[in-house]
Enzyme design. Structure first.
Site, PDB file in Angstrom:
ATOM      1  N   ASP A   1       0.871  -1.184   0.000  1.00 43.40           N
ATOM      2  CA  ASP A   1       0.000   0.000   0.000  1.00 43.40           C
ATOM      3  C   ASP A   1       0.907   1.233   0.000  1.00 43.40           C
ATOM      4  O   ASP A   1       2.128   1.112   0.126  1.00 43.40           O
ATOM      5  CB  ASP A   1      -0.857  -0.055   1.272  1.00 43.40           C
TER       6      ASP A   1
ATOM      7  N   GLU B   1       2.587   5.185  -3.814  1.00 40.49           N
ATOM      8  CA  GLU B   1       2.520   6.223  -4.871  1.00 40.49           C
ATOM      9  C   GLU B   1       3.815   7.013  -5.002  1.00 40.49           C
ATOM     10  O   GLU B   1       4.137   7.385  -6.140  1.00 40.49           O
ATOM     11  CB  GLU B   1       1.340   7.146  -4.591  1.00 40.49           C
TER      12      GLU B   1
ATOM     13  N   ASP C   1      -8.987   3.827  -1.577  1.00 38.25           N
ATOM     14  CA  ASP C   1      -9.870   4.143  -0.456  1.00 38.25           C
ATOM     15  C   ASP C   1     -11.182   4.756  -0.929  1.00 38.25           C
ATOM     16  O   ASP C   1     -11.388   5.971  -0.843  1.00 38.25           O
ATOM     17  CB  ASP C   1      -9.134   5.071   0.514  1.00 38.25           C
TER      18      ASP C   1
END
Lengths: 952, 522
Positions: free
Chosen positions: A510, A513, A586
């Site tokens: 996760d 980015e 999310d």
């Protein structure tokens, strides 16, 4: 959403410059021309290959030099590459190297011809032309323009310059006495008067130092004969991309590709999200083409439909070279194949990864995990995977179990694995800066962490554990370090590794980015330094992929022989499909997010990321029972099926619901399990051909214009299952679009519907417990209808075949099986069957013959990803192991007449037991309940050839 | 082929017999061939034709488990390749897959069961002392109630008597007091009193507000994980830590000297403000202010008068000391006349009677207070009496009465959790910071019928301190029979909703005879 956290085109210097350039061109109209031209004398054609190079000059910067390289690959893909030559610095030119699986083979057959105005090459129905002045690249098909680069003259590669040099540009040129009106800036008509954000840029509280100055790349890519464009995931928008400029623009901002952790993202927006795939499909009833713009920096894309059936796009990137692949198609299948040849097909996941995943932020202790498992089993609801979010790790130091809550991690994992289930544990890319944390300490020691803009030391940012640093996976030195962390047995050198784990534990990547709470746009400062001195701005969109790439490799090494790892990523780029699954991040527990999640999954599939899904239930919020049920209806038809919830939400595991909702959820999850053979077969096909697992309407019916914009129904692989999940509150029925003159059967009720060649909508019942699922006439769907606690426990269970007769009385289907967890299938340890049904008129009555044949022997190259299988042995060990697995039931839909006899073809085939419920036949025009023949236990092996003969 | 009765429950065995060559599904819905029973294909809609296979979903399989106790498992467990612990005879899988381990399992089971029975027995002995206690309490409370009733009656009479006296005394002096109260000094005193009271109220409000803010910030500091993305939250936390002298939570020790941060924090605390001479500190303000505000101003006024009167009340009275001794008797006689005249016109005070009125009023109020206390005690005693054997209170046998207010705690490292039974649950940070209420006792398990054993396995504590960005904290206390009153585990399964497990002898009922005869089944 906090809009202030995110740049707009207007607050991003290079995008502002790009859009201003486009505005000047618009204003100038037909007098506008590109300053770039190719020097015909410089054209140098490779002797044996379909490749040439040439020099390109810009009339506004005569001193800057550019080199052009154009190639035609063996499969007809055209690669156009342009970079500055002998510049002050280098543009980032490695983006493609991270995406491509190998250097593509250049055609030896195609010939370039140099003409007066252009260089041309013809191949098949295609022709590519590189025009000299102004520079323009056009791909034709049958004489029609398919893709045009720089057709609008917006191409601009900002060359490197010195701050001083550009301050007084070209003024000295006035050599005939400074009397004539001074042209202060000869480039102004094109570049604009101002040095807008060239050398430094301040946004919000951050200042980007931009040591290299302006280096952005603007490129217009037009599809003059295609009215629909798709792809460039990931955006929360429709599949057929709405316009961002022009009279019918629905958005004011361009689509943005800049991997970002957008908190509470909007369900209808061109804003960038967690992943970026710079691949765009353009489609018309005549052909499908695609463009892969291999660039890793922040990129904004304007889409405009100047007239019906025509599309213009404008791509503005912060840095990098021009490296564009033109995929000629001409069909969706061909485009998928061509793209898979470049960046790879989706990897075949372990079979269990297609089953149900149960996640929550957070299952708080090992006893909690055991308790959840118990509750599932008490309720007889199948589940394969339990997930642990960040709270398992002490101080958010990933790998390090919190001893207070997880005192017995290996025992816990083993308790889960005892039921053939798996655990997935999160490992994020930020490392807590704590010298007692081995993962950080080892990375720090080997100096493989991202550096701050000074280029010295370790970049420090804020994330879950507080002060953190990030591993620089662009640094080859980081790769072995990362692999060593996952080693299960204690390391010989005594250094730390994750021994408190098992070989089957899946990994969840996760925040890659990367998400950095105190960074600009919640990410890394663009002037941070990666390996080789490249700035973060150059590689931003690629960064997340490298993390999962190396996690995947590290995880694969834990067992010998290796097990196929499961890795989930939030951030992705072109090529990420080789390393596992992604999810749409999310999302919110709203109907809008439920609906758009499906469109996002379809769009990701076009970009190669077939193994995709949205958090079932919505990450944020507490969905009511109706919404949760509908969300499972969507989820069981997502390739990646995971329920997940934010730490602030109420628990919502399926067993917690009241009746009737609990039973509805249980039946839905069981339906997913029954259909696992369909899913695995679709993933197998994707891994070989690159075809997406979920197929949007236009990919199945590319000539039916009425289906081009449809993005709320889809086909599951080649199975013939057509699904339209309900995403509206209070719905009781659903309208499904049928594009062909064919019979479709309701999967549950066996109601027959007739489509039309002109297209037709039919209405299906869609009460809360019903999901509109149709079987396309002409399909054979293999399922396993015994329910187990987890999918590996189904491995000895028999199959059911649903034979949905087409209007012509025939049907086909496929089934792929292997051990589901190792790489033995690459050595031919697999079973790949083709099922067929055909109607024969012999003598008095008719005969329906339903047969199973070996596909792998017929097409060994189609049996395994990237055609690795040379030959296939039908009697392989795996086939032997599944030999006892039988087909326990045949359900034939659309049989209009009562059979007189049903037998297994061959020697001692006695009469089988069967039941017939009268109803309409597949042929003819009648709707209503289909005639259904149920054959009891033909007792034929799933691994062998056989035929069942039905006489009427 | 599989035996037709394989997997059939003993009570259904008789129904697994053919009628000719056919057999009827147990629900009577369908007639099938006898050969179709246990043929690994689901024919009956109710799944009854496949008791011994996994062909029908939602049905069950019976393992005889000879040597142990027979049990039923879900059909989804049959032939799945796993040996079910519930089927120690291995009959749930094809022959040869699972060994028969019923002997060992049975032995183990009996050992465990015996240990459990032993514990239950010990526990139930303790429980019976709880019940005895409840009965004793009942008797005690009965006595107490009777006593208190008597006492109330006595006190009521006393109040009546004192009221009469006070009213009488007051009637004498009311006019006089009214006059005195018109004095500017008294009026000013009243204003001061009002001002002080208002200030105290405001001060209290601010203190409460500050405390509430502190709690909000404390919970933000300890619980701000979820929306951590927001750097503004982080700034707020760090600001609060600096202000409140707390160490940085979640922070990284850049230098290895762990104490450095704490020492700095201590320094901050020690840096107490230096007070000006005579100025009260917070503690003194709190102590003295209440005292000041409780003063009876009327009696103060009277005391004041007395005080003024004492050394030289008025010139009239004082004059006598200046009068030559020779004429003093005459003067004094004259003065008394004047005074009586003056008194008659209300211009001077005669002998002071207001003191006795004030005293009577005080007596009355004290007595009324005592009455109220006794009445409350009585009321409480009656409620307690009612609760003892109330199924929704201390249980039908009163077995929980003994535990009323008993505080149990569990240290989980970062926090100590404390539950005072039937009162309140608390979370206390071990490393400093404020305590949070996790809720007050609200009910037993409302999902269950009051009075049933299951009802007493859960207690709910609700409406605790509100979570930052979340609900009010609450606790579900899950209890089991055990020989000790103790908390075993604490888990925050959902944000701010705690599940705490524990044991208590109050749940240990004596092992029944059924359990003892369980052996017969073996």
């Amino acid at each position: 959403l906090k809009t202030g956290d995110w740049k707009t085109c207007a607050t991003s210097g290079f995008c502002r410059r790009g859009r201003a350039l486009s505005a000047r061109a618009e204003e100038a109209g037909s007098s506008w021309h590109s300053p770039y031209s190719l020097d015909p004398a410089s054209v140098s054609i490779a002797p044996a290959d379909a490749a040439f190079t040439a020099s390109v000059r810009s009339s506004i910067h005569p001193d800057a030099k550019f080199g052009l390289d154009v190639r035609v690959h063996e499969d007809g893909v055209v690669r156009v590459r342009m970079d500055e030559v002998d510049g002050l610095r280098k543009h980032y030119d490695e983006a493609a190297s991270w995406s491509l699986i190998e250097e593509p083979s250049i055609s030896h057959d195609v010939q370039w011809t140099v003409g007066k105005k252009d260089v041309r090459a013809k191949f098949g129905a295609n022709e590519v032309s590189v025009q000299f002045s102004p520079l323009k690249v056009t791909l034709f098909r049958d004489g029609h323009e398919e893709v045009v680069l720089n057709g609008r003259g917006l191409m601009h590669m900002e060359h490197f310059r010195t701050k001083e040099g550009t301050a007084v540009p070209e003024v000295a040129e006035a050599d005939d006495g400074a009397q004539k009106p001074l042209q202060v800036n000869a480039a102004a008509w094109f570049e604009g008067e101002e040095q807008d954000a060239w050398w430094e840029e301040t946004w919000s509280t951050w200042t980007d130092s931009k040591p290299k100055g302006p280096e952005s790349l603007s490129l217009d890519i037009n599809f003059p004969n295609h009215g629909n464009v798709y792809g460039i995931p990931q955006h929360a928008t429709r599949l057929s991309l709405p316009a961002t400029t022009g009279p019918d623009a629905e958005y004011t901002e361009p689509y943005r590709l800049f991997n970002a952790d957008v908190f509470e993202y909007l369900p209808d927006s061109p804003m960038s999200l967690y992943g970026s795939i710079p691949l765009m499909h353009a489609h018309s009833a005549k052909s499908t083409v695609a463009v892969f713009n291999s660039i890793g920096s922040d990129t904004w894309i304007d889409v405009k439909y100047p007239k019906k059936g025509s599309t213009q796009t404008h791509w503005i990137s912060e840095s990098g070279i021009l490296d564009v692949f033109l995929l000629p198609g001409p069909t969706p299948e061909k485009v998928f194949e061509q793209y898979a040849r470049l960046t790879g097909a989706p990897v075949l996941p372990p079979a269990w990864a297609l089953a149900y995943h149960q996640c929550r932020w957070n299952y708080v202790s090992s006893d909690d995990v055991r308790g959840v498992q118990e509750r599932f089993d008490e309720s007889d609801i199948p589940v394969d995977v339990f997930w642990l979010d960040i709270e398992y790790a002490e101080g958010h130091k990933y790998f390090m179990w919190d001893q207070k809550t997880f005192p017995d991690p290996v025992e816990m994992i083993q308790d889960v694995e005892a039921l053939e289930r798996k655990m997935v544990v999160i490992i994020d890319p930020h490392l807590k800066r704590d010298s007692n944390f081995p993962a950080y300490q080892l990375a720090s020691e080997s100096e493989v962490l991202v550096k701050p803009k000074s280029g010295e030391g370790e970049y420090e940012g804020w994330c879950w554990p507080g002060s953190s640093s990030w591993v620089d996976f662009f640094n080859p030195g980081a790769w072995d370090y990362w692999k060593s962390l996952f080693q299960l047995s204690p390391r010989a050198d005594g250094k730390w590794s994750w021994t408190e784990s098992t070989a089957k534990v899946g990994i969840w990547n996760d925040m890659n980015e990367p998400s950095i709470f105190n960074g600009p746009e919640i990410s890394m400062p663009r002037d941070s330094i990666h390996y080789g001195g490249w700035e973060h701005r150059d590689v931003h969109n690629i960064n997340g992929m490298l993390f999962t790439n190396h996690t995947y490799q590290a995880a694969a090494l834990r067992a010998d022989p290796p097990l196929r790892p499961f890795v989930l990523t939030r951030s992705f780029y072109a090529g990420s499909q080789r390393f596992g699954a992604m999810w749409t991040g999310d999302n919110l527990g709203t109907w809008e997010h439920m609906a758009v999640g499906l469109k996002m999954v379809l769009a990701n599939g076009l970009g190669g990321m077939s193994f995709a899904g949205s958090d079932v239930g919505g990450f944020f919020g507490n969905p009511d029972a109706e919404m949760l049920v509908r969300w499972y209806g969507v989820g069981i038809f997502n390739p990646f099926f995971r329920a997940h919830a934010h730490i602030d939400t109420k628990r919502r595991e399926p067993y917690l619901l009241d009746e009737p909702y609990r039973s509805i959820l249980r039946d839905m999850i069981r339906l997913r399990y029954a259909m696992l053979p369909v899913w695995y077969t679709a993933f197998h096909e994707a891994s070989v051909t690159g075809m997406p697992v979920l197929r949007p309407q236009y990919t199945v019916f590319p000539k039916d214009e009425a289906g081009f914009a449809i993005d709320d129904q889809f086909y599951v692989g080649a199975s013939g299952l057509l699904v339209k999940p309900v995403t509206e509150k209070g719905a009781t029925e659903a309208s499904v679009y049928l594009a062909e003159d064919q019979v479709y059967y309701n999967y549950f009720t066996h109601e027959a519907y007739r489509g039309s060649a002109r297209g037709k909508h039919v209405t299906l019942p869609a009460a809360l417990h019903e999901i509109p699922v149709l079987i396309r006439g002409g399909s054979i769907v293999p399922t396993r209808e015994r329910f187990r606690r987890s999918s590996p426990l189904m491995k000895a269970d028999p199959f059911t075949l649903r034979v949905a007769l087409g209007a012509d009385g025939a049907a086909q289907g496929r089934l792929y099986l292997d051990d589901g967890e190792t790489y033995a299938h690459e050595r031919g340890e697999l079973v790949w069957r083709g099922f067929s049904a055909s109607m024969d008129k012999k003598g008095k009555g008719r005969t329906l013959r339903i047969a199973s044949e070996d596909l792998a022997s017929r097409d060994p190259r189609g049996a395994v990803e990237r055609g690795a299988l040379g030959a296939y042995e039908a009697r392989n060990a795996f086939a032997g192991a599944v030999e006892p697995v039988r087909v326990e039931k045949l359900v034939v839909l659309g049989l209009g007449a009562r059979p007189t006899s049903v037998r297994v073809e061959g020697a001692d085939g006695g009469e089988l037991e069967w039941e017939y419920v009268a109803g309409v036949g597949a042929d003819g025009k009648k709707e209503g309940k289909a005639g259904v023949l149920t054959v009891k236990d033909p007792a034929v092996s799933v691994a062998r050839d056989w035929a069942v003969v039905v006489k009427m | 082929a599989l035996d037709k009765t394989h997997g059939v429950r003993p009570d259904l065995l008789a129904r697994y017999a053919p009628q000719g060559s056919t057999w009827k599904c147990l629900d009577g819905s369908k007639e099938i061939a006898w050969s179709a029973v246990n043929d690994d294909y689901c024919d009956c809609p109710d799944g009854s034709d496949e008791p011994g296979t996994s062909a029908c979903p939602n049905s069950s399989f019976y393992c005889r488990n000879a040597g142990h106790i027979g049990s039923s498992i879900l059909s989804s467990r049959v032939n799945d390749g796993l040996c079910e612990p519930e089927c120690c005879d291995g009959s749930d899988e094809k022959p040869g897959v699972c060994p028969n381990v019923c002997d060992e399992v049975g032995k183990e089971y009996r050992k465990k069961r015996d240990a459990e029975r032993k514990m239950q027995k010990t526990g139930s002995k303790i429980r019976s002392t709880y019940i005895a206690y409840a009965h004793k309490e009942k008797t005690r409370l009965e006595g107490l109630i009777a006593e208190l009733e008597k006492e109330v009656a006595t006190r009521e009479a006393e109040v009546a008597r004192l009221r009469e006296i006070a009213e009488h005394a007051e009637s004498l002096s009311a006019a006089d007091i009214e006059h005195k109260q018109k004095s500017p000094l008294y009026q000013s005193l009243l204003t001061h009193h009002t001002a002080l009271k208002s200030l105290q109220r405001e001060h209290k409000k601010h203190l409460e507000r500050e405390k509430a803010l502190g709690e909000v910030l404390d919970s933000l500091r300890t619980g701000y994980n979820p929306n951590y993305q927001d750097m503004a939250v982080l700034e707020a936390v760090r600001g609060w830590e600096t202000l409140a002298g707390l160490p940085h939570i979640n922070d990284v020790r850049k230098d290895e000297s762990e104490g450095a941060g704490d020492a700095a924090a201590e320094g901050q605390v020690q840096e107490a403000e230096e007070l000006e001479e005579g100025i009260w500190d917070a503690a003194k303000i709190e102590k003295e202010l209440d005292k000041l505000l409780k003063e009876d101003h009327t009696s103060l006024l009277l005391q004041h008068d007395k005080h003024i009167d004492a050394p030289g009340p008025s010139i009239l009275f004082d004059l006598s000391s200046y009068v030559p001794d020779s004429i003093r008797p005459e003067f004094e006689a004259f003065r008394d006349i004047v005074v009586s005249w003056l008194a008659a016109f209300g211009l001077a005070k005669p002998v002071d009677v207001s003191g006795s009125a004030d005293f009577a009023r005080q007596e009355l109020s004290d007595s009324e207070h005592s009455l109220k206390l006794t009445e409350n005690e009585l009321k409480e005693a009656r409620v307690d009496f009612g609760d003892i054997f109330d199924p929704k209170g201390f249980g039908p046998e009163g077995e929980w009465k003994k535990l009323d207010g008993l505080c149990l705690s569990k240290d989980t490292g970062d926090y100590t959790y404390e539950i005072c039974l039937f009162d309140e649950a608390k979370q206390k940070p071990n490393k400093g910071g404020s305590n949070f209420s996790l809720g007050k006792f609200t009910s037993w398990d409302t999902q269950q019928e009051p009075g049933t054993p299951a009802y007493y396995h859960k207690q709910r504590y609700t409406l605790g301190a509100k979570c930052w960005n979340g609900p009010q904290r609450s606790v579900e206390l899950v209890l089991e029979c055990g020989i000790e009153n103790a908390l075993l585990s604490v888990a925050e399964l959902e944000k701010c909703e705690y599940q705490i497990t524990g044991t208590t002898p109050a749940l240990c009922t004596p092992p029944t005879d059924d359990d003892a005869t369980g052996k017969d089944e073996l």
